[in-house]
Design a protein around this motif. Structure first.
Motif, PDB file in Angstrom:
ATOM      1  N   GLN A   3      -2.943  -3.713   5.758  1.00  0.00           N
ATOM      2  CA  GLN A   3      -3.925  -3.151   4.841  1.00  0.00           C
ATOM      3  C   GLN A   3      -3.880  -3.920   3.528  1.00  0.00           C
ATOM      4  O   GLN A   3      -2.828  -4.404   3.117  1.00  0.00           O
ATOM      5  CB  GLN A   3      -3.650  -1.670   4.582  1.00  0.00           C
ATOM      6  CG  GLN A   3      -3.870  -0.791   5.803  1.00  0.00           C
ATOM      7  CD  GLN A   3      -3.671   0.672   5.506  1.00  0.00           C
ATOM      8  OE1 GLN A   3      -2.753   1.057   4.793  1.00  0.00           O
ATOM      9  NE2 GLN A   3      -4.549   1.512   6.036  1.00  0.00           N
ATOM     10  N   ALA A   5      -5.071  -3.853  -0.628  1.00  0.00           N
ATOM     11  CA  ALA A   5      -5.438  -2.970  -1.733  1.00  0.00           C
ATOM     12  C   ALA A   5      -5.721  -3.796  -2.979  1.00  0.00           C
ATOM     13  O   ALA A   5      -4.815  -4.447  -3.501  1.00  0.00           O
ATOM     14  CB  ALA A   5      -4.327  -1.966  -2.001  1.00  0.00           C
ATOM     15  N   GLU A   6      -6.987  -3.762  -3.418  1.00  0.00           N
ATOM     16  CA  GLU A   6      -7.385  -4.523  -4.607  1.00  0.00           C
ATOM     17  C   GLU A   6      -7.248  -3.670  -5.862  1.00  0.00           C
ATOM     18  O   GLU A   6      -7.343  -2.433  -5.799  1.00  0.00           O
ATOM     19  CB  GLU A   6      -8.844  -4.982  -4.501  1.00  0.00           C
ATOM     20  CG  GLU A   6      -9.177  -5.834  -3.307  1.00  0.00           C
ATOM     21  CD  GLU A   6      -9.990  -5.099  -2.277  1.00  0.00           C
ATOM     22  OE1 GLU A   6     -10.759  -5.740  -1.546  1.00  0.00           O
ATOM     23  OE2 GLU A   6      -9.857  -3.859  -2.204  1.00  0.00           O
ATOM     24  N   SER A   7      -7.095  -4.345  -6.974  1.00  0.00           N
ATOM     25  CA  SER A   7      -7.105  -3.686  -8.277  1.00  0.00           C
ATOM     26  C   SER A   7      -7.525  -4.709  -9.323  1.00  0.00           C
ATOM     27  O   SER A   7      -7.518  -5.924  -9.058  1.00  0.00           O
ATOM     28  CB  SER A   7      -5.732  -3.111  -8.628  1.00  0.00           C
ATOM     29  OG  SER A   7      -4.760  -4.133  -8.697  1.00  0.00           O
ATOM     30  N   CYS A  22      -4.517  -8.312  -5.284  1.00  0.00           N
ATOM     31  CA  CYS A  22      -4.634  -7.743  -3.935  1.00  0.00           C
ATOM     32  C   CYS A  22      -3.256  -7.776  -3.288  1.00  0.00           C
ATOM     33  O   CYS A  22      -2.679  -8.855  -3.103  1.00  0.00           O
ATOM     34  CB  CYS A  22      -5.632  -8.545  -3.110  1.00  0.00           C
ATOM     35  SG  CYS A  22      -5.715  -8.058  -1.375  1.00  0.00           S
ATOM     36  N   SER A  25      -0.054  -4.775   2.608  1.00  0.00           N
ATOM     37  CA  SER A  25       0.992  -3.984   3.253  1.00  0.00           C
ATOM     38  C   SER A  25       0.963  -4.276   4.739  1.00  0.00           C
ATOM     39  O   SER A  25      -0.102  -4.393   5.325  1.00  0.00           O
ATOM     40  CB  SER A  25       0.784  -2.492   2.992  1.00  0.00           C
ATOM     41  OG  SER A  25      -0.466  -2.078   3.494  1.00  0.00           O
ATOM     42  N   THR A  81       1.000 -10.862  -2.486  1.00  0.00           N
ATOM     43  CA  THR A  81      -0.099 -10.572  -3.399  1.00  0.00           C
ATOM     44  C   THR A  81      -0.893 -11.839  -3.682  1.00  0.00           C
ATOM     45  O   THR A  81      -0.314 -12.917  -3.850  1.00  0.00           O
ATOM     46  CB  THR A  81       0.443 -10.003  -4.722  1.00  0.00           C
ATOM     47  OG1 THR A  81       1.188  -8.810  -4.447  1.00  0.00           O
ATOM     48  CG2 THR A  81      -0.692  -9.671  -5.680  1.00  0.00           C
ATOM     49  N   GLY A 110     -10.128  -5.766   2.249  1.00  0.00           N
ATOM     50  CA  GLY A 110      -9.859  -4.650   1.375  1.00  0.00           C
ATOM     51  C   GLY A 110     -11.130  -3.840   1.178  1.00  0.00           C
ATOM     52  O   GLY A 110     -12.197  -4.184   1.696  1.00  0.00           O
ATOM     53  N   GLN A 111     -11.017  -2.754   0.419  1.00  0.00           N
ATOM     54  CA  GLN A 111     -12.160  -1.872   0.223  1.00  0.00           C
ATOM     55  C   GLN A 111     -13.101  -2.364  -0.866  1.00  0.00           C
ATOM     56  O   GLN A 111     -14.234  -1.874  -0.955  1.00  0.00           O
ATOM     57  CB  GLN A 111     -11.664  -0.459  -0.111  1.00  0.00           C
ATOM     58  CG  GLN A 111     -10.977   0.224   1.063  1.00  0.00           C
ATOM     59  CD  GLN A 111     -10.674   1.680   0.779  1.00  0.00           C
ATOM     60  OE1 GLN A 111     -10.431   2.068  -0.358  1.00  0.00           O
ATOM     61  NE2 GLN A 111     -10.679   2.499   1.811  1.00  0.00           N
ATOM     62  N   THR A 113     -13.514  -4.055  -5.079  1.00  0.00           N
ATOM     63  CA  THR A 113     -13.403  -3.594  -6.463  1.00  0.00           C
ATOM     64  C   THR A 113     -14.601  -4.134  -7.242  1.00  0.00           C
ATOM     65  O   THR A 113     -14.972  -5.299  -7.097  1.00  0.00           O
ATOM     66  CB  THR A 113     -12.066  -4.042  -7.087  1.00  0.00           C
ATOM     67  OG1 THR A 113     -11.943  -3.494  -8.406  1.00  0.00           O
ATOM     68  CG2 THR A 113     -11.935  -5.555  -7.180  1.00  0.00           C
TER      69      THR A 113
END
Length: 119
Positions: A3, A5-7, A22, A25, A81, A110-111, A113
């Motif tokens: 998976q 995960a962006e931020s 990003c 995991s 990352t 990812g979903q 951002t």
């Protein structure tokens, strides 16, 4: 299961900067490509930048022409990352930015951002 995960997205004025991160995991293979794509309303998703690593060889980086000299992609393999440093942002950079991992022919996204640049 891998998976992403962006931020780091947000709103900024033209000429400003943002840094996207990003985190992956799950398992990452030695040879893989991580990168960033973006999609704005009514347009196809396009590659922004990606970085390929593996087998002790030098990393290979590519950018779309419109961001060359302004954006920098980098990665920390220990932290799993990938980063995208975006400088001198323009209104046309406004889009949803998606992190991508490609390994063994499998793409994981990812979903997304949102990045909004106001002029």
């Amino acid at each position: 299961q891998v998976q992403l995960a962006e931020s780091g997205g947000g709103s900024v004025q033209a000429g400003g900067s943002l840094r996207l991160s990003c985190v992956v995991s799950g398992s990452i293979l030695t040879f893989n490509t991580m990168g960033w794509y973006r999609q704005s309303p009514g347009k196809q998703r396009e590659l922004v930048a990606d970085i390929t690593t593996g087998g002790g060889r030098e990393e290979y980086v590519e950018y779309v022409d419109s961001v060359k000299g302004r954006f920098t992609i980098s990665r920390d393999n220990v932290k799993k990352t990938v980063y995208l440093q975006m400088n001198s942002l323009k209104s046309e950079d406004t889009a949803v930015y998606y992190c991508m991992l490609r390994q063994s022919g499998i793409l994981t996204w990812g979903q997304g951002t949102q990045v909004t640049v106001s002029s």
